[in-house]
Design an enzyme around this catalytic site. Sequence first.
Site, PDB file in Angstrom:
ATOM      1  N   SER A   1       3.228  -1.983  10.391  1.00  0.00           N
ATOM      2  CA  SER A   1       4.673  -2.067  10.647  1.00  0.00           C
ATOM      3  C   SER A   1       5.268  -3.432  10.327  1.00  0.00           C
ATOM      4  O   SER A   1       6.200  -3.867  10.990  1.00  0.00           O
ATOM      5  CB  SER A   1       4.991  -1.646  12.090  1.00  0.00           C
ATOM      6  OG  SER A   1       4.621  -0.291  12.289  1.00  0.00           O
TER       7      SER A   1
ATOM      8  N   GLY B   1       4.926   1.405   4.714  1.00  0.00           N
ATOM      9  CA  GLY B   1       6.290   1.946   4.630  1.00  0.00           C
ATOM     10  C   GLY B   1       7.293   1.029   3.937  1.00  0.00           C
ATOM     11  O   GLY B   1       8.029   1.467   3.042  1.00  0.00           O
TER      12      GLY B   1
ATOM     13  N   GLY C   1       2.306   2.385  10.727  1.00  0.00           N
ATOM     14  CA  GLY C   1       3.262   3.482  10.575  1.00  0.00           C
ATOM     15  C   GLY C   1       3.960   3.889  11.862  1.00  0.00           C
ATOM     16  O   GLY C   1       4.606   4.932  11.925  1.00  0.00           O
TER      17      GLY C   1
ATOM     18  N   GLU D   1      -5.549  -4.813  10.552  1.00  0.00           N
ATOM     19  CA  GLU D   1      -4.525  -3.798  10.767  1.00  0.00           C
ATOM     20  C   GLU D   1      -4.812  -3.046  12.059  1.00  0.00           C
ATOM     21  O   GLU D   1      -5.606  -2.092  12.065  1.00  0.00           O
ATOM     22  CB  GLU D   1      -4.521  -2.795   9.606  1.00  0.00           C
ATOM     23  CG  GLU D   1      -4.218  -3.418   8.261  1.00  0.00           C
ATOM     24  CD  GLU D   1      -3.615  -2.407   7.300  1.00  0.00           C
ATOM     25  OE1 GLU D   1      -2.515  -2.668   6.816  1.00  0.00           O
ATOM     26  OE2 GLU D   1      -4.225  -1.346   7.063  1.00  0.00           O
TER      27      GLU D   1
ATOM     28  N   GLU E   1      -6.748   4.911   7.702  1.00  0.00           N
ATOM     29  CA  GLU E   1      -6.553   6.331   7.394  1.00  0.00           C
ATOM     30  C   GLU E   1      -7.795   6.911   6.723  1.00  0.00           C
ATOM     31  O   GLU E   1      -8.141   8.075   6.924  1.00  0.00           O
ATOM     32  CB  GLU E   1      -5.296   6.504   6.518  1.00  0.00           C
ATOM     33  CG  GLU E   1      -4.030   6.286   7.348  1.00  0.00           C
ATOM     34  CD  GLU E   1      -2.869   5.679   6.584  1.00  0.00           C
ATOM     35  OE1 GLU E   1      -2.852   5.719   5.344  1.00  0.00           O
ATOM     36  OE2 GLU E   1      -1.946   5.149   7.257  1.00  0.00           O
TER      37      GLU E   1
ATOM     38  N   HIS F   1      -9.410   1.427   4.703  1.00  0.00           N
ATOM     39  CA  HIS F   1      -8.151   1.574   5.444  1.00  0.00           C
ATOM     40  C   HIS F   1      -8.372   2.511   6.633  1.00  0.00           C
ATOM     41  O   HIS F   1      -9.170   3.446   6.545  1.00  0.00           O
ATOM     42  CB  HIS F   1      -7.074   2.135   4.508  1.00  0.00           C
ATOM     43  CG  HIS F   1      -5.710   2.095   5.120  1.00  0.00           C
ATOM     44  ND1 HIS F   1      -5.280   3.064   5.988  1.00  0.00           N
ATOM     45  CD2 HIS F   1      -4.719   1.179   5.040  1.00  0.00           C
ATOM     46  CE1 HIS F   1      -4.061   2.746   6.404  1.00  0.00           C
ATOM     47  NE2 HIS F   1      -3.701   1.602   5.843  1.00  0.00           N
TER      48      HIS F   1
ATOM     49  N   ASN G   1       0.871  -1.178   0.000  1.00  0.00           N
ATOM     50  CA  ASN G   1       0.000   0.000   0.000  1.00  0.00           C
ATOM     51  C   ASN G   1       0.907   1.227   0.000  1.00  0.00           C
ATOM     52  O   ASN G   1       1.468   1.590   1.027  1.00  0.00           O
ATOM     53  CB  ASN G   1      -0.882  -0.041   1.261  1.00  0.00           C
ATOM     54  CG  ASN G   1      -1.706   1.227   1.432  1.00  0.00           C
ATOM     55  OD1 ASN G   1      -1.798   2.056   0.517  1.00  0.00           O
ATOM     56  ND2 ASN G   1      -2.306   1.389   2.605  1.00  0.00           N
ATOM     57  N   TRP G   2       1.036   1.820  -1.180  1.00  0.00           N
ATOM     58  CA  TRP G   2       1.982   2.937  -1.307  1.00  0.00           C
ATOM     59  C   TRP G   2       1.444   4.233  -0.697  1.00  0.00           C
ATOM     60  O   TRP G   2       2.159   5.214  -0.606  1.00  0.00           O
ATOM     61  CB  TRP G   2       2.308   3.181  -2.784  1.00  0.00           C
ATOM     62  CG  TRP G   2       3.117   2.093  -3.432  1.00  0.00           C
ATOM     63  CD1 TRP G   2       3.434   0.850  -2.906  1.00  0.00           C
ATOM     64  CD2 TRP G   2       3.725   2.134  -4.724  1.00  0.00           C
ATOM     65  NE1 TRP G   2       4.194   0.141  -3.802  1.00  0.00           N
ATOM     66  CE2 TRP G   2       4.382   0.892  -4.930  1.00  0.00           C
ATOM     67  CE3 TRP G   2       3.775   3.091  -5.738  1.00  0.00           C
ATOM     68  CZ2 TRP G   2       5.086   0.609  -6.112  1.00  0.00           C
ATOM     69  CZ3 TRP G   2       4.461   2.800  -6.912  1.00  0.00           C
ATOM     70  CH2 TRP G   2       5.115   1.578  -7.079  1.00  0.00           C
ATOM     71  N   LYS G   3       0.169   4.256  -0.356  1.00  0.00           N
ATOM     72  CA  LYS G   3      -0.476   5.461   0.198  1.00  0.00           C
ATOM     73  C   LYS G   3      -0.225   6.662  -0.728  1.00  0.00           C
ATOM     74  O   LYS G   3      -0.165   6.474  -1.943  1.00  0.00           O
ATOM     75  CB  LYS G   3       0.017   5.696   1.622  1.00  0.00           C
ATOM     76  CG  LYS G   3      -0.144   4.428   2.478  1.00  0.00           C
ATOM     77  CD  LYS G   3       0.031   4.645   3.939  1.00  0.00           C
ATOM     78  CE  LYS G   3      -0.171   3.310   4.668  1.00  0.00           C
ATOM     79  NZ  LYS G   3      -0.059   3.420   6.116  1.00  0.00           N
TER      80      LYS G   3
HETATM   81  P1  PGA Z   1       2.748   0.393   7.628  1.00  0.00           P
HETATM   82  O1  PGA Z   1       1.305   0.584   6.972  1.00  0.00           O
HETATM   83  O2  PGA Z   1       3.309  -0.892   7.085  1.00  0.00           O
HETATM   84  O3  PGA Z   1       3.537   1.586   7.192  1.00  0.00           O
HETATM   85  O4  PGA Z   1       2.566   0.332   9.111  1.00  0.00           O
HETATM   86  C1  PGA Z   1       0.459  -0.499   6.784  1.00  0.00           C
HETATM   87  C2  PGA Z   1      -0.846  -0.036   6.198  1.00  0.00           C
HETATM   88  O5  PGA Z   1      -1.282   1.061   6.556  1.00  0.00           O
HETATM   89  O6  PGA Z   1      -1.455  -0.716   5.362  1.00  0.00           O
END
Ligand code: PGA
Length: 256
Positions: free
Chosen positions: A214, A236, A174, A168, A98, A96, A9-11
């Site tokens: 993470s 990330g 993150g 998640e 976010e 997600h 997931n490149w966001k």
């Molecule tokens: P992260 O993000 O690996 O940077 O913790 C995971 C995600 O939000 O899908």
Amino acid sequence: MRRKLIAGNWKMNKDIFEAGTLIEELKTRLKDFRNEVDIVICPPFTSLVVAKSLIKGSPIKLGAQNVSPQDDGAFTGEVSVKMVKAIGCEYVILGHSERRQFFKETDELINAKLKKVLAAGLTPIVCIGETLEEREHGITDKVITTQVKGVLHELVSSEVEKLVIAYEPVWAIGTGKNATPEQANEVHRLIRKLVGQIYSWNIAEKLIIQYGGSMNAQNAGSLLSQSDIDGGLIGGASLKADAFVTIIQAGAEASK
Ligand code: PGA
């Protein structure tokens, strides 16, 4: 046996030029890949077209990070399922944390998007997870149960068979603080049990449940070797070719 799914997931990272560089690096490092796991990258909308052309002939598949619950029309700034499908996306991340946190997405809205994605024949990766506060209050199971029931509302067995769930924990995203393999596996088993109760054990057993939060080159092996962890949704660490390919290799190793 469930096939592991490793998704990046490149966001909101990587313009078309940077996306091109990262994909070329991934392809080089995946030259000897033996197809042991499924690999997906989810770049931002603006990089999907270029990504689609660059992954041609490689084992990498394409996903979008979100879609509109509407088919088309006057919805400025939105992107429809039909549009991402036309590019060649096979997966769509939905709900997600976010999106839930910053854009106020609810289980109801995620459920509406989920139905659209399934109707278009794409695979939704539906995210659920508790916040730190919820975990500390000891209500993780309750939160997960509500989210599972909410996002799957009115879905029939033939639809649930086609989706992927990503667990998640919000406190792990993150932050560099991943759930321990045991902590994660426990919630994965709960999710599988819930799907088994609502639908059937046959469907629950086949359901792909990814862990996200993470996950990195160091901890991927221990997470992915848990009984009920069927892959990773990686933020990330998916932005660095070395780290992402190490996670893919850990997935391949755990599939043996
Ligand atoms: P992260 O993000 O690996 O940077 O913790 C995971 C995600 O939000 O899908």
